[in-house]
Design a protein around this motif. Structure first.
Motif, PDB file in Angstrom:
ATOM      1  N   ILE B 120     -26.352  38.734 -16.400  1.00 18.83           N
ATOM      2  CA  ILE B 120     -27.528  37.988 -17.715  1.00 18.83           C
ATOM      3  C   ILE B 120     -26.806  37.021 -18.632  1.00 18.83           C
ATOM      4  O   ILE B 120     -25.790  37.726 -18.966  1.00 18.83           O
ATOM      5  CB  ILE B 120     -28.160  38.577 -18.736  1.00 18.83           C
ATOM      6  CG1 ILE B 120     -28.244  40.265 -17.247  1.00 18.83           C
ATOM      7  CG2 ILE B 120     -29.230  38.492 -19.127  1.00 18.83           C
ATOM      8  CD1 ILE B 120     -27.834  41.306 -16.938  1.00 18.83           C
ATOM      9  N   HIS B 121     -26.583  35.370 -18.350  1.00 16.93           N
ATOM     10  CA  HIS B 121     -26.378  34.768 -18.799  1.00 16.93           C
ATOM     11  C   HIS B 121     -26.961  34.306 -20.185  1.00 16.93           C
ATOM     12  O   HIS B 121     -28.355  34.443 -20.185  1.00 16.93           O
ATOM     13  CB  HIS B 121     -25.585  33.338 -18.164  1.00 16.93           C
ATOM     14  CG  HIS B 121     -24.484  33.006 -19.289  1.00 16.93           C
ATOM     15  ND1 HIS B 121     -23.657  32.827 -20.016  1.00 16.93           N
ATOM     16  CD2 HIS B 121     -23.288  32.261 -18.212  1.00 16.93           C
ATOM     17  CE1 HIS B 121     -22.824  32.802 -19.735  1.00 16.93           C
ATOM     18  NE2 HIS B 121     -22.369  32.149 -18.842  1.00 16.93           N
ATOM     19  N   ALA B 122     -26.103  34.003 -21.589  1.00 25.33           N
ATOM     20  CA  ALA B 122     -26.540  33.430 -22.807  1.00 25.33           C
ATOM     21  C   ALA B 122     -27.838  34.874 -23.087  1.00 25.33           C
ATOM     22  O   ALA B 122     -29.115  34.108 -23.470  1.00 25.33           O
ATOM     23  CB  ALA B 122     -27.998  32.536 -22.337  1.00 25.33           C
ATOM     24  N   ALA B 123     -26.945  35.602 -23.339  1.00 23.39           N
ATOM     25  CA  ALA B 123     -27.966  37.185 -23.658  1.00 23.39           C
ATOM     26  C   ALA B 123     -26.798  37.374 -24.705  1.00 23.39           C
ATOM     27  O   ALA B 123     -26.174  36.276 -25.290  1.00 23.39           O
ATOM     28  CB  ALA B 123     -27.475  37.944 -22.728  1.00 23.39           C
ATOM     29  N   GLY B 374     -28.151  50.973  -8.680  1.00 24.35           N
ATOM     30  CA  GLY B 374     -29.788  51.161  -8.604  1.00 24.35           C
ATOM     31  C   GLY B 374     -29.607  49.484  -9.383  1.00 24.35           C
ATOM     32  O   GLY B 374     -30.939  49.127  -9.059  1.00 24.35           O
ATOM     33  N   VAL B 375     -28.679  48.803  -9.285  1.00 26.94           N
ATOM     34  CA  VAL B 375     -29.202  46.808 -10.144  1.00 26.94           C
ATOM     35  C   VAL B 375     -29.098  46.384  -8.660  1.00 26.94           C
ATOM     36  O   VAL B 375     -29.115  46.234  -7.795  1.00 26.94           O
ATOM     37  CB  VAL B 375     -27.635  47.309 -10.791  1.00 26.94           C
ATOM     38  CG1 VAL B 375     -27.084  45.352 -10.862  1.00 26.94           C
ATOM     39  CG2 VAL B 375     -27.533  47.589 -11.872  1.00 26.94           C
ATOM     40  N   ASN B 376     -30.087  45.448  -9.170  1.00 24.57           N
ATOM     41  CA  ASN B 376     -30.507  43.997  -8.163  1.00 24.57           C
ATOM     42  C   ASN B 376     -29.704  43.247  -8.871  1.00 24.57           C
ATOM     43  O   ASN B 376     -29.925  42.097  -9.546  1.00 24.57           O
ATOM     44  CB  ASN B 376     -31.876  43.450  -8.246  1.00 24.57           C
ATOM     45  CG  ASN B 376     -33.048  44.950  -8.305  1.00 24.57           C
ATOM     46  OD1 ASN B 376     -33.016  45.304  -6.945  1.00 24.57           O
ATOM     47  ND2 ASN B 376     -33.862  44.849  -8.811  1.00 24.57           N
ATOM     48  N   GLY B 377     -28.836  43.162  -7.667  1.00 25.47           N
ATOM     49  CA  GLY B 377     -27.405  42.008  -8.402  1.00 25.47           C
ATOM     50  C   GLY B 377     -28.129  40.141  -8.212  1.00 25.47           C
ATOM     51  O   GLY B 377     -28.617  40.063  -7.719  1.00 25.47           O
ATOM     52  N   GLY B 378     -27.041  39.864  -9.148  1.00 23.50           N
ATOM     53  CA  GLY B 378     -27.685  38.353  -9.143  1.00 23.50           C
ATOM     54  C   GLY B 378     -26.841  38.047 -10.292  1.00 23.50           C
ATOM     55  O   GLY B 378     -27.113  38.257 -11.244  1.00 23.50           O
ATOM     56  N   SER B 410     -33.668  47.551 -22.773  1.00 18.62           N
ATOM     57  CA  SER B 410     -34.508  48.642 -22.790  1.00 18.62           C
ATOM     58  C   SER B 410     -35.424  48.753 -21.323  1.00 18.62           C
ATOM     59  O   SER B 410     -35.857  49.662 -20.124  1.00 18.62           O
ATOM     60  CB  SER B 410     -36.021  47.232 -23.223  1.00 18.62           C
ATOM     61  OG  SER B 410     -35.999  47.475 -24.408  1.00 18.62           O
ATOM     62  N   GLU B 411     -34.730  47.880 -19.929  1.00 17.45           N
ATOM     63  CA  GLU B 411     -35.031  47.529 -18.869  1.00 17.45           C
ATOM     64  C   GLU B 411     -34.547  48.911 -18.130  1.00 17.45           C
ATOM     65  O   GLU B 411     -34.860  49.165 -17.095  1.00 17.45           O
ATOM     66  CB  GLU B 411     -34.825  46.551 -18.391  1.00 17.45           C
ATOM     67  CG  GLU B 411     -35.337  46.487 -16.271  1.00 17.45           C
ATOM     68  CD  GLU B 411     -35.024  44.564 -16.035  1.00 17.45           C
ATOM     69  OE1 GLU B 411     -35.004  44.048 -17.139  1.00 17.45           O
ATOM     70  OE2 GLU B 411     -34.608  45.417 -14.575  1.00 17.45           O
ATOM     71  N   ILE B 412     -33.645  48.927 -18.988  1.00 15.86           N
ATOM     72  CA  ILE B 412     -32.269  50.283 -18.026  1.00 15.86           C
ATOM     73  C   ILE B 412     -33.056  51.659 -18.887  1.00 15.86           C
ATOM     74  O   ILE B 412     -33.231  52.201 -17.832  1.00 15.86           O
ATOM     75  CB  ILE B 412     -30.220  49.614 -18.694  1.00 15.86           C
ATOM     76  CG1 ILE B 412     -30.209  48.500 -18.045  1.00 15.86           C
ATOM     77  CG2 ILE B 412     -30.522  50.955 -18.388  1.00 15.86           C
ATOM     78  CD1 ILE B 412     -29.184  48.132 -17.930  1.00 15.86           C
ATOM     79  N   GLY B 436     -35.702  42.629 -13.851  1.00  9.12           N
ATOM     80  CA  GLY B 436     -36.030  43.229 -13.167  1.00  9.12           C
ATOM     81  C   GLY B 436     -34.391  43.357 -12.245  1.00  9.12           C
ATOM     82  O   GLY B 436     -33.806  43.590 -11.096  1.00  9.12           O
ATOM     83  N   VAL B 437     -33.532  43.550 -13.277  1.00  3.78           N
ATOM     84  CA  VAL B 437     -32.284  43.459 -13.191  1.00  3.78           C
ATOM     85  C   VAL B 437     -31.819  45.325 -12.338  1.00  3.78           C
ATOM     86  O   VAL B 437     -31.454  44.913 -11.406  1.00  3.78           O
ATOM     87  CB  VAL B 437     -31.869  43.425 -14.373  1.00  3.78           C
ATOM     88  CG1 VAL B 437     -30.348  43.593 -14.800  1.00  3.78           C
ATOM     89  CG2 VAL B 437     -31.601  42.498 -15.544  1.00  3.78           C
TER      90      VAL B 437
END
Lengths: 588, 473
Positions: B120-123, B374-378, B410-412, B436-437
């Motif tokens: 996740i960039h610019a986080a 359980g991660v959606n890579g990308g 929060s998503e995790i 969707g991470v």
């Protein structure tokens, strides 16, 4: 991208604490360690009245409870020495503790309430022996040496510039241990710990104003007023560089307001979160119409932020001199009309007048009296002191709000209350108390060296190192969790084993030297155990636990026969370690 | 699991110490704690905090397009190359920008290609501070802008998790010496810098005797006796379940050919892996890796030399994370990784423009990494751009933040950990939507309603103000 939309985070963050409090309540009420599920927690949406009910449902440990659940009520001398002091040290202490009657207790209270009349020669000698080099410096000297010239230690200083900058904090840390262990002014040390945590600053951060000036914060802002007047202490704190930087008021200006200090002076230093009415209108607080709002809202915090604009430090910036002194930077001060706690602060007052009026209002508020009274009772008596006692003590606080000995009167009211004498075992010692009272119980020769501190700091109560402005927690739940429990035992073995090693190797550089065997007169296991129980606990130990100590020391022999010298030598210190690890040594 | 013996935290408290002590001799496996098939109950979150401000622009730099030009102009000596042996590995595009992965992080590239690594960039922390201390406090307290909270975000997660059953004995650990602020005031977290630190220390000749005497002494039903029993049990379990070598020292043999580098961060991650495999019910672990405050001679990543601080840390981080992933990715029940999520974060990124000392100063937006079964890579996030003229930079000098770090966490928490109490964990944070991470069920975030709060456990607000005269003694 320069500005973020304002999120109500600083306010909301306080709300989060309810969750913590709710969990604590639920956990205590249910006598369980289960984390509470917020949706199911009865306290999350609770009204204040419901909260009170929850609080009342839990047993109030005012009297001795059934055996096994809570320890029996000990003699008054034991209570006094464990709450007004870090336990007994000298033989005279032990004698006094064991013989204390009602009159003796009152005399002890009066003596401890007047610390300046108590001789402290041994402590003074030990402080001199350490060769501290910052303790006599004024604030201005501290600033010049450790801030302005913080990168250039004097030639005779052996450490690097990092240690030079932070030396005042390091020396106060050592000084605090020496005083707690060796001072005869024990109540003063207990209260210093209380008030430092009440007005917490973080001093183990490199180059922080607190680290560079802790000597002055400790001496001029806190100790100066420990037995004095709360309003005076409040202003001494507010104008200290340590607090001004720690809570960011030193950058609070009309053009760029910073509400951190203003928020905490309400929430932590005076009224307490218990008197916070959220984000509503100032006019909506009960009592406002009568000119006496019973609590505060965000509006009061914002207005107080304006009142404290320009209260800063002469730190060489923005045209100010670089002396470390408190100054009001007038161009930063918001001079217009403000309203705090129902009172109008007129425009164009003298610049300091706004902030001083805010402190006047806060220090004289009944909510402040109750909050301070409750916190003191929590430290000196139990986690949830009875409201009747709190109200009485708050009454003393208010009745003497202008007296130069206001706080001494408040302490006296607490110490001489029936609740002080009739409660026991609702709290346990924190790591600092465990450590200091163990060193005192051993009558050890102790120096707070770096190796001692690095071991002690593992226990979770490193001095002056708690980052949030709340100060260290003062409730038993926190300190009876797994890590603090393990470390309260580890520190005892550390003290005992290091003490033995220092003796055996005849080293003088160790942090502790103690000859437990030489201090032991008795020769049979039963008598040795009883001798140490008497001087350490000052009361009979729980019979089952005493039997365990005797069994350990006897090593299978008849406990009433004389023990061979080598067994006395090897097992007496470890028996004493067990005694200092026992539940009975940890109650307060 | 016919003969399973059920041991609970409550059992620990009420003093079935003899039974525990006996059991601890054998292996306390999942049998006693929870069923490995109920994955929702066994999710583990590992939070790796990179202390000092990791240079995310050099871990995941732009490799093409106009932003590459701005990047090269701003970092004449530090830029990560796009050609040659040290060329950044191509990750793909995020909006208008092509991003690459520093070649020193090549071990992570394997995970990325397997789509087990999300970037996740610019986080980051949406607050202006560039103080390490403030930023870490804000992030770890979970309250940007305020240091008033007395609990950390992970503490509040543990307090509010609806699926943390009574059978969990060690729900949280911090691998390292210091308690991270995220676990501030947690009463259940064990600090384990290595298993040796969680022991009862003393003179070896007496310490076992002392322990058994203590166990008998702390055999009562007061809160203090119970706390003592629980502590002794925890020590027993950890000591008895961890393998030792012939000299009595703890040993660890990683599985599946995992090759951990030799470093203290790596050892801490191995301790976490060990604790996960022990099935003690671990839910949360924190590990720190410091050394990212690279104000001078940070090293550019265009060399295989790992002497400079930034390449050395990237190398250590990437190899350790891959080893950790491999170690926990066995077959069947040994595939722990399917229920483990690792999140990597830092307090802020670094200035776009390099300074005069071949280093970078404190910046703003940064990269967050999430890896696990359980991660959606990308690639995730919204690339804000690096064009100063177009006001794309934060305060005209730093990568802006377009994804609040709390959105990722929060998503995790919701999808992996099954805890919807977002308002409790991140008070004041609203408007959560999943990026969707990670995979998992979307639970409705719970917003508690209350208008009252306090630091103190038992307080009553606003009762009638009557100050009765008190006869002073």
């Amino acid at each position: 991208m320069d500005q973020y939309p304002e999120e109500p985070s600083s306010r909301m963050s306080r709300r989060s604490l309810l969750v913590g409090a709710g969990t604590a309540l639920a956990a205590t009420a249910a006598a369980s360690v289960l984390p509470a599920v917020p949706t199911a927690s009865p306290t999350l949406a609770a009204t204040p009245d419901e909260l009170q009910l929850v609080a009342l449902r839990q047993p109030i440990e005012l009297t001795t409870q059934r055996r096994g659940t809570s320890p029996a009520l000990p003699p008054i001398g034991v209570i006094a020495f464990n709450r007004m002091a870090y336990g007994p040290r000298t033989a005279q202490d032990v004698e006094r503790m064991q013989a204390m009657d009602a009159a003796g207790f009152r005399a002890f209270v009066e003596e401890q309430l007047n610390p300046n009349e108590i001789a402290d020669a041994e402590l003074e000698q030990r402080i001199r022996a350490e060769g501290f080099r910052t303790l006599a410096k004024t604030l201005e000297q501290l600033w010049a040496d450790h801030s302005v010239n913080g990168n250039t230690p004097p030639a005779d200083f052996t450490g690097d510039s990092w240690s030079w900058r932070n030396l005042p904090a390091a020396e106060v840390e050592q000084l605090t241990f020496l005083r707690a262990v060796y001072s005869n002014r024990q109540l003063q040390e207990v209260l210093f710990d209380f008030w430092f945590n009440h007005f917490n600053v973080l001093a183990n951060r490199n180059g922080s104003y607190a680290a560079m000036t802790l000597v002055s914060y400790e001496r001029d802002a806190l100790r100066q007023h420990l037995f004095g007047n709360f309003r005076a202490m409040l202003e001494a704190i507010a104008t200290s560089p340590a607090m001004l930087e720690y809570l960011d008021n030193y950058i609070n200006s009309a053009a760029g307001p910073n509400e951190n200090y203003a928020r905490e002076i309400f929430e932590l230093h005076t009224l307490g979160a218990e008197n916070y009415f959220g984000s509503g209108r100032q006019e909506g607080v009960p009592g406002y119409a009568e000119g006496a709002p019973i609590g505060y809202v965000d509006g009061d915090v914002y207005e107080a932020t304006r009142a404290f604009t320009g209260w800063t430090v002469a730190n060489g910036r923005d045209g100010r001199p670089n002396t470390g002194q408190f100054v009001i930077h007038e161009p930063w001060h918001d001079r217009f009309r403000k309203q705090v706690l129902g009172v109008i602060l007129q425009p164009n007052q003298l610049p300091l007048q706004d902030g001083r009026m805010v402190m006047d209002l806060l220090a004289a508020h009944p909510g402040t009296a109750r909050y301070i009274a409750r916190k003191l009772c929590r430290r000196l008596i139990s986690d949830s002191p009875p409201e009747g006692l709190v109200a009485r003590v708050a009454g003393v606080f208010l009745a003497h709000k202008d007296a130069p000995d206001q706080l001494r009167r408040v302490y006296r009211a607490i110490l001489l209350s029936p609740e002080f004498a009739q409660t026991w075992g609702a709290k346990i010692k924190r790591p600092f108390e465990v450590t200091v009272s163990a060193i005192r119980a051993l009558r050890a020769d102790f120096r707070p060296t770096g190796s001692f501190l690095s071991a002690y700091n593992q226990a979770g109560q490193q001095l002056f190192a708690w980052a949030p402005p709340t100060g260290y927690p003062d409730t038993r739940d926190y300190w009876s969790s797994t890590m603090p429990m393990l470390h309260r035992w580890r520190i005892i073995n550390l003290l005992i084993e290091e003490g033995i090693r220092a003796l055996r190797q005849n080293e003088t550089s160790k942090f502790i030297t103690v000859d437990i065997v030489a201090q032991t007169a008795a020769r049979t296991p039963t008598a040795i155990v009883d001798e140490w129980i008497g001087r350490v606990l000052g009361r009979p130990m729980h019979a089952d636990e005493r039997a365990i100590l005797i069994e350990f020391l006897a090593q299978g022999r008849n406990p009433n026969f004389e023990l061979p010298a080598h067994l006395i030598r090897d097992f007496t210190p470890r028996m004493v370690a067990l005694l200092l690890m026992s539940p009975d040594f940890n109650w307060r | 699991m016919a003969n399973q013996i059920s041991v609970t935290r409550r059992d620990f408290l009420v003093g079935c110490s003899a039974a525990i002590a006996a059991m601890a001799g054998g292996r306390l496996g999942m049998a006693a704690f929870s069923d490995p098939e109920t994955a929702a109950n066994a999710e583990v979150l590992v939070v790796v905090f990179l202390r000092g401000g990791m240079d995310g622009l050099n871990l995941v730099p732009p490799i093409a397009g106009p932003d590459r030009e701005f990047y090269e102009v701003a970092r004449p000596t530090l830029k990560v190359p796009t050609t040659g042996p040290a060329a950044a590995r191509e990750l793909g595009s995020l909006g208008t920008v092509q991003l690459g992965l520093n070649s020193l992080a090549a071990p992570l590239y394997e995970l990325y290609q397997e789509r087990k690594l999300a970037i996740i960039h610019a986080a980051g922390l949406r607050h202006e501070t560039r103080s390490h201390f403030d930023a870490m406090e804000f992030i770890e307290l979970g309250t940007p802008g305020s240091k008033g909270s007395s609990t950390g975000w992970l503490t509040r997660h543990l307090q509010s998790a609806p699926n943390l059953p009574d059978t969990i004995i060690t729900p949280a650990m911090m691998a390292g010496n210091a308690t991270p602020t995220s676990l501030l005031a947690s009463t259940e977290a064990l600090a384990i810098s290595g298993p040796d630190s969680f022991t009862f220390s003393g003179n070896w000749r007496y310490v076992d005797m002392q322990r058994s005497m203590l166990r008998r002494m702390y055999n009562g039903d007061s809160f203090l006796h119970q706390a003592g029993t629980q502590t002794l049990n925890s020590v027993d379990i950890i000591e008895s379940t961890l393998p030792r070598d012939n000299n009595g020292r703890y040993t660890y043999a990683p599985a599946n050919g995992a090759q951990y580098p030799d470093s203290s961060f790596s050892r801490n991650m191995q301790t976490v892996a060990q604790m996960i495999k022990l099935d003690l019910g671990l839910r949360v672990a924190t590990v720190d890796l410091g050394g990212w405050d690279t104000h001078e001679n940070q090293g550019s990543g265009d060399t295989t030399s790992t002497n400079a601080p930034f390449p050395a840390r990237i190398d250590e981080l990437a190899r350790t994370l891959l080893a950790f992933y491999t170690d926990l990715s066995g077959a069947g029940n040994a595939n722990y990784m399917r229920r483990v999520t690792v999140v990597v974060m830092s307090e802020f990124g670094r200035r776009l423009k390099e300074n005069g000392n071949r280093g970078t100063d404190h910046g703003h937006g940064n990269v967050m990494l999430v890896l696990g079964g359980g991660v959606n890579g990308g690639l995730y996030g919204n690339w804000p751009g690096l064009d100063k003229a177009q006001k794309q930079l934060f305060q005209d000098e730093d990568l802006a933040i377009t994804t609040d770090y709390r959105q990722v966490l929060s998503e995790i928490l919701i999808r992996r950990m099954g805890n919807p109490n977002i308002a409790t964990i991140f008070p004041g944070y609203s408007g959560y939507v999943p990026l969707g991470v990670v995979q998992g069920e979307d639970l409705q975030p719970i917003v508690p309603t209350y208008d009252y709060q306090s630091y103190l456990p038992h307080v009553v607000r606003g009762f009638p103000v009557t100050i009765a005269p008190y006869p002073e003694p």
